[in-house]
Each structure stands twice: as structure tokens, then as C-alpha cells.
Design a protein around this motif. Structure first.
Motif, PDB file in Angstrom:
ATOM      1  N   ASN A  56     -26.154 -52.655 -56.429  1.00 23.01           N
ATOM      2  CA  ASN A  56     -25.284 -53.630 -57.148  1.00 23.01           C
ATOM      3  C   ASN A  56     -25.713 -53.945 -58.473  1.00 23.01           C
ATOM      4  O   ASN A  56     -25.095 -54.285 -59.565  1.00 23.01           O
ATOM      5  N   ASP A  93     -20.211 -56.359 -58.306  1.00 24.51           N
ATOM      6  CA  ASP A  93     -19.689 -57.487 -57.213  1.00 24.51           C
ATOM      7  C   ASP A  93     -18.323 -57.121 -56.756  1.00 24.51           C
ATOM      8  O   ASP A  93     -17.821 -57.043 -55.668  1.00 24.51           O
ATOM      9  N   GLU A  94     -17.241 -57.169 -57.898  1.00 24.28           N
ATOM     10  CA  GLU A  94     -15.881 -56.921 -57.370  1.00 24.28           C
ATOM     11  C   GLU A  94     -15.589 -55.513 -56.523  1.00 24.28           C
ATOM     12  O   GLU A  94     -15.121 -55.590 -55.794  1.00 24.28           O
ATOM     13  N   GLY A  97     -17.321 -55.630 -52.994  1.00 28.25           N
ATOM     14  CA  GLY A  97     -16.408 -56.433 -52.195  1.00 28.25           C
ATOM     15  C   GLY A  97     -15.060 -55.777 -51.873  1.00 28.25           C
ATOM     16  O   GLY A  97     -14.773 -55.896 -50.797  1.00 28.25           O
ATOM     17  N   ASN A 115     -24.153 -63.615 -52.379  1.00 29.93           N
ATOM     18  CA  ASN A 115     -22.955 -62.971 -51.893  1.00 29.93           C
ATOM     19  C   ASN A 115     -23.195 -62.955 -50.057  1.00 29.93           C
ATOM     20  O   ASN A 115     -22.117 -62.481 -49.455  1.00 29.93           O
ATOM     21  N   ASP A 118     -20.968 -64.873 -47.930  1.00 26.31           N
ATOM     22  CA  ASP A 118     -19.541 -64.370 -47.988  1.00 26.31           C
ATOM     23  C   ASP A 118     -19.353 -62.982 -47.158  1.00 26.31           C
ATOM     24  O   ASP A 118     -18.373 -62.812 -46.563  1.00 26.31           O
ATOM     25  N   TYR A 119     -20.309 -62.078 -47.335  1.00 27.42           N
ATOM     26  CA  TYR A 119     -20.125 -60.726 -46.414  1.00 27.42           C
ATOM     27  C   TYR A 119     -20.195 -61.105 -44.952  1.00 27.42           C
ATOM     28  O   TYR A 119     -19.504 -60.579 -44.137  1.00 27.42           O
ATOM     29  N   LEU A 407     -20.545 -67.599 -54.008  1.00 27.21           N
ATOM     30  CA  LEU A 407     -20.110 -66.829 -55.165  1.00 27.21           C
ATOM     31  C   LEU A 407     -19.229 -67.209 -55.994  1.00 27.21           C
ATOM     32  O   LEU A 407     -19.299 -67.025 -57.278  1.00 27.21           O
TER      33      LEU A 407
END
Length: 446
Positions: A56, A93-94, A97, A115, A118-119, A407
Motif C-alpha cells: 500500500n 487505498d482505493e 479496497g 483502514n 473498515d476492512y 479513513l
């Protein structure tokens, strides 16, 4: 196709493109007669496994180091091949994801503290507790790298290093004006203003207004709140209110505004990491706040003795609120080779490999064994040790990474701070928006 639909499809297209390039342009031999899907059964039949690994925090220097480490791993594990995918930093990141959401085949992915929640909430990554329980090197992993990789008492990534912030300054400029490194945020502003000379394109502070810029004003606000901070939840005070609701937050954001207006390049409102660092190394700015991974860049681009390091500034209470960031290796739920993926993670995370990465790239290693290494106790790393050894002044807190929307906070605050610095919103209006954002996150977690 309308513009909105095109924008929605762009991340997936980028993800597929990155994966296709990684699979199709591998430097290892390939007879070219069949695509990856056709090759998989033959590989499995021969007992060989190909791991798809995606980083990342992409940086050419770090990528080269990782490739060398992976090559050593492959020598020790001849039945495992690793394809490292390195998306552009600004798109990582995008892209990651999107690939995780689409269940694209990945076996090891770099997860970040920003993140992880979120993950986990989206069931993108596997808990690693069962693997760590039988990993003999886990005994020397320090408490902080353990905690940053956890959500609700489960471990989801093994940190590949710690990102700890300190102050970097142009020693030559300071010596010319008989200045000493600023010890407080107020002194930082006053010193930066003295060093600013717009006519000669010289500015006292290396400002960052684009992605990641919230690290400065959030740090200032937390430091100005001092010991009222809730150290295990960096968005709130001990009384349950947000850090943005206090008079101290107003004071900190006012100083931050003046730091930009009086001591920073006007164009730095749109600076990201590279532009911020380049401004310092090129001689445009005098003071830089950054993590230790920047040390290698400064050593490569600047002469010895031109720059030096100092601890983070304190606030009105004499305290500094500091944190440690991290990213590391996790296993996506869709991986078909989880055991082999763990072998790779354990190898890269071993004391030998992790300390080597720290020395070559400027990260603080995750193992307690590094604490006695002279490399990390002298020179530009010394302030990091000084802060660690003085917990009465330098108070560690945990970023509010447990909130799935953390995030989104970086994007939310970046937009509003730029509006404020452009004169389109007041400090009070900005803080009110931030206060409302975190109150809502708190409500959603109840």
C-alpha cells in the motif's frame, strides 16, 4: 455512459489493470502459452504455489528492499513464488479496497492503521491470532505494534515497522540566525516566522495541505488539550466530549492558521508528502514534521550537518501528545493459500528481516530486540528514543482507528481545512463540523 457512472467504474478498472500488469509482466520465466487461470492447476499439481502480494505505502526504495527480501524467502521456500503488486501511492487505498470488495485473488495485503477497522467491518481480512499463537518470534513483538494491528482484541496485521513523528530542521539556517530548535508549538510558529523570507522563496515551515495533512492540526489540537485527552481514543476527551469542542482546540487551530499564513509557501495548501519533503530538501523550507521513514531521503538528498532532528513540540501544559502509526501484512479472506501467506508474513516479520527493513528504510522495528541496537539510539533517531524514555512529557495516545469511518475522516477534514484556510469558513464553523462528525461516529458505535 454518464460521468458519475464512469467515476464509479474507474477504481475497479484501475484495480483490474494493476492486477493484470502484475500477472502479465512478471520478471520470472513464463512460457507465454497460457494465461494465469490456465497455469494455476499445473502449479497446484506440481505442489508449487504463487502468492499475490500487494503493498500500500508504495515507495521505489522500499519496493526494492521488499523484492530482495522476497527473493531470499523464495530461496528458502522453493515451492512458493511471490508476485509483488505495487500500485501508485496516491491510488493504493482505493485500488486495494476495490480489489478486496470484488474478491480479486490476493494472498497478502498491506493493511494500515487507518483502514483496519473498515476492512474488519467489511470482512475483508482474516484474524491472525491462531497463526501468531504458534509463531515463536511473536514473543519479542512490542506492545505498540501489537495494539495497532488489533480490532476488538483480535489481531489482523503484523506491522512491518512503526512510523513515529519528530521534528526535522535546517541546522544551517538556524545557526545563521542563532536559533535553537523550537520546544513548543508557539515557539515553532515564532521561529518559522523569523525564518520566512518570501522575496527569496524561503519559508519557515514545510506545510502539507493535501492528503495526510490532518496529522499536523490533529496533533496540535490533541497536544493543546493535554492530559484531558482520552489516550485510548484520540477523538475524545476524558469527559466524553470530542477534542474539537474545547477552547483549546480553537486556540490550536488559530495557531495552525497563522503557521500557514505567516510561515508557509502559499502553494503548500495543496502539498502532499512528496511536495512537503521536497520543499525541505530543496532549501525552500526550514522545519519539517515527519515520520522516521523520511530520514533515508534526507540523507540521500542533503549534506551531513545541514539538517538535524528534535523531539515533537509541547503545548501550553508542557505536554506533547504523540502517536505511533503502522502498516503491515494481513491475509485477505479470499486467499486460497492462507498457510503459505502466513509463512511469508512470518518470514518478513522475523527480527532479522524486520530490523534490516528498519535500518534500510528508516522505520522503527517492531521487535524489542531493536531497542539495544546503537543504530536506533544515535544520530537522527535519537529524539525518538528521548521521547520514548520520557513518558511524563511525551504522552502516547491511540488514534481512533477502531471507528470504521476513520479513513473517511482524513478526506472530510482535508476538504474543510482547505475551505477554512481559503477564507470560506471560520475556525468556529470548521470545528463545529468536526465535532459533529465524531459525535456521529460515537453514536454509531453504541
Amino acid at each position: 455512459m454518464n460521468v458519475r457512472a464512469a467515476k464509479k467504474l474507474r477504481p475497479l478498472a484501475c484495480a483490474v489493470f494493476v492486477l493484470t500488469i502484475a500477472a502479465g509482466c512478471s520478471p520470472r520465466p513464463n512460457d507465454g502459452s497460457q494465461d494465469d487461470k490456465a497455469a494455476e492447476p499445473a502449479s497446484a499439481a506440481s505442489g508449487k504455489v504463487t502468492l499475490k502480494m500487494m503493498e500500500n505505502l508504495t515507495n521505489p526504495q522500499r519496493t526494492a528492499i521488499l523484492k530482495d527480501m522476497i527473493a531470499s524467502f523464495e530461496e528458502e521456500h522453493p515451492n512458493i513464488r511471490v508476485d509483488l503488486i505495487s500500485p501508485p501511492f496516491d491510488q493504493a487505498d482505493e485500488t486495494i479496497g476495490t480489489m478486496l470488495a470484488a474478491k480479486v485473488q490476493l494472498d497478502v495485503v498491506e493493511v494500515r492503521d487507518v483502514n483496519i477497522a473498515d476492512y474488519v467491518s467489511k470482512d475483508y481480512i482474516e484474524p491472525l491470532d491462531a497463526y501468531a499463537a504458534t509463531w515463536h518470534d511473536f514473543a519479542t513483538v512490542a506492545n505498540i505494534p501489537r495494539s495497532v494491528g488489533m480490532v476488538k482484541d483480535k489481531l489482523y496485521f503484523i506491522a512491518n515497522g512503526l512510523y513515529e513523528r519528530q521534528l526535522y530542521y535546517r541546522k544551517d539556517w538556524f545557526d545563521q540566525l542563532h536559533l535553537t530548535p523550537p520546544a513548543t508549538w508557539q515557539e515553532l510558529y515564532e521561529t518559522a516566522a523569523k525564518l520566512t523570507d518570501p522575496a527569496n522563496n524561503r519559508y519557515g515551515f514545510s506545510f502539507r495541505g493535501a492528503k495526510g495533512g490532518n496529522s499536523v492540526y490533529d496533533t496540535m489540537i490533541r497536544t493543546y488539550n493535554g492530559e484531558r485527552m482520552k489516550v485510548d481514543d484520540g477523538a475524545f476527551l476524558v469527559d466524553g466530549t470530542t477534542i474539537y469542542s474545547s477552547p483549546e482546540a480553537r486556540q490550536a487551530l488559530d495557531l495552525f492558521t497563522r503557521l500557514y499564513q505567516d510561515a508557509s509557501p502559499p502553494e503548500s495548501l495543496y502539498f502532499g508528502f512528496e511536495e512537503q519533503v521536497n520543499a525541505f530538501t530543496s532549501g525552500q523550507t526550514a522545519i519539517l514534521l515527519q515520520d522516521s521513514d523520511v530520514i533515508q531521503t534526507l540523507q540521500a538528498k542533503m549534506k551531513p550537518g545541514v539538517w538535524a532532528t528534535a523531539p515533537m513540540p509541547t503545548g501550553p501544559s508542557g505536554k506533547a501528545l504523540i502517536t505511533v502509526g503502522a502498516a503491515g501484512w494481513g491475509i485477505p479472506v479470499q486467499s486460497s493459500h492462507k498457510d503459505e501467506a502466513w509463512k511469508l508474513i512470518a518470514y518478513l516479520s522475523s527480527p532479522q528481516q524486520n530490523i534490516e527493513l528498519g535500518k534500510k528504510y528508516g522505520l522503527v522495528p517492531i521487535h524489542t530486540l531493536a531497542a539495544s541496537d546503537p543504530f536506533f539510539m544515535t544520530g537522527p533517531y535519537q529524539p525518538l528514543i528521548e521521547m520514548t524514555n520520557n513518558p511524563a512529557t511525551y504522552i502516547y495516545y491511540r488514534l481512533p482507528i477502531g471507528y470504521p469511518s476513520y479513513l473517511g475522516w482524513e478526506k472530510e477534514s482535508r476538504t474543510t481545512i482547505q475551505e477554512m484556510l481559503l477564507g470560506r469558513a471560520t475556525i468556529e464553523e470548521t470545528l463545529a463540523k468536526w465535532d459533529a462528525f465524531w459525535k456521529e461516529q460515537q453514536r454509531l458505535m453504541q
